[in-house]
Design a protein around this motif. Structure first.
Motif, short mmCIF file in Angstrom:
data_model
loop_
_atom_site.label_atom_id
_atom_site.label_comp_id
_atom_site.label_asym_id
_atom_site.label_seq_id
_atom_site.Cartn_x
_atom_site.Cartn_y
_atom_site.Cartn_z
N ARG A 1 30.99 28.22 35.37
CA ARG A 1 29.90 28.75 36.19
C ARG A 1 30.27 28.75 37.67
N ARG A 2 30.97 27.70 38.11
CA ARG A 2 31.41 27.63 39.50
C ARG A 2 32.42 28.73 39.80
N ARG A 3 33.38 28.94 38.88
CA ARG A 3 34.36 30.01 39.08
C ARG A 3 33.70 31.37 39.13
N LEU A 4 32.72 31.60 38.27
CA LEU A 4 32.00 32.87 38.27
C LEU A 4 31.25 33.07 39.57
N SER A 5 30.60 32.03 40.05
CA SER A 5 29.88 32.10 41.32
C SER A 5 30.84 32.38 42.47
N GLN A 6 31.98 31.72 42.45
CA GLN A 6 32.99 31.94 43.49
C GLN A 6 33.48 33.39 43.45
N LYS A 7 33.72 33.91 42.26
CA LYS A 7 34.17 35.30 42.12
C LYS A 7 33.11 36.26 42.64
N LYS A 8 31.85 35.99 42.33
CA LYS A 8 30.76 36.84 42.83
C LYS A 8 30.70 36.80 44.36
N ASP A 9 30.88 35.61 44.93
CA ASP A 9 30.88 35.48 46.40
C ASP A 9 32.02 36.29 47.02
N GLU A 10 33.20 36.20 46.42
CA GLU A 10 34.35 36.95 46.93
C GLU A 10 34.10 38.46 46.82
N ARG B 1 31.24 39.96 46.81
CA ARG B 1 30.21 40.31 47.80
C ARG B 1 30.84 40.45 49.18
N LEU B 2 31.71 39.52 49.56
CA LEU B 2 32.38 39.61 50.86
C LEU B 2 33.24 40.86 50.95
N LYS B 3 33.97 41.19 49.88
CA LYS B 3 34.78 42.40 49.88
C LYS B 3 33.91 43.64 50.06
N TRP B 4 32.77 43.66 49.39
CA TRP B 4 31.87 44.80 49.50
C TRP B 4 31.33 44.92 50.94
N ILE B 5 30.91 43.79 51.50
CA ILE B 5 30.38 43.80 52.88
C ILE B 5 31.47 44.25 53.86
N LEU B 6 32.67 43.69 53.72
CA LEU B 6 33.76 44.09 54.62
C LEU B 6 34.12 45.56 54.43
#
Length: 121
Positions: A57-66, A68-73
């Motif tokens: 679950r932590r790895r999935l959350s981390q992947k989602k965060d990454e 999201r950052l790629k999308w924003i950038l």
């Protein structure tokens, strides 16, 4: 002397009920210990499974965060592309090598830079 007294105590018929109780206690404790060990092993397996689930679950959350950052950038770069000539130069230089054939077929380069033909092929 003690050996003989101990032997006499356990071989005496008068102590037979005590001996039976004593043996039952020993057997019960042996099985209780075995049952407790099995319970502890089962619990350990459960805890390990819970830890693995939490890590996943932590790895999935981390992947989602990454992501999201790629999308924003990406949105930031896309929005600022026409206003920043230096940024446009970087994109013109580095993006063509990242484009796949599918991207080229979809004419993504022409959408991004309508004034040019298509970057590197």
């Amino acid at each position: 002397m003690y050996k003989r007294a101990f032997k006499n105590f356990f071989t005496s018929i008068s102590n037979l009920p005590f001996m039976i109780d004593f043996m039952e206690i020993l057997m019960t404790n042996r099985y209780a210990t075995k049952d407790r060990l099995c319970e502890l092993m089962r619990r350990r397996t459960q805890v390990e499974a819970q830890i693995a689930a939490l890590e996943a679950r932590r790895r999935l959350s981390q992947k989602k965060d990454e992501n999201r950052l790629k999308w924003i950038l990406g949105n930031l770069v896309f929005d600022r592309l026409s206003a920043e000539p230096e940024l446009a130069a970087v994109v013109r230089r580095d993006l063509p090598e990242r484009l796949t054939q599918r991207d080229r077929d979809r004419k993504l380069w022409q959408i991004l830079f309508p004034d040019t033909q298509g970057g590197r092929s």
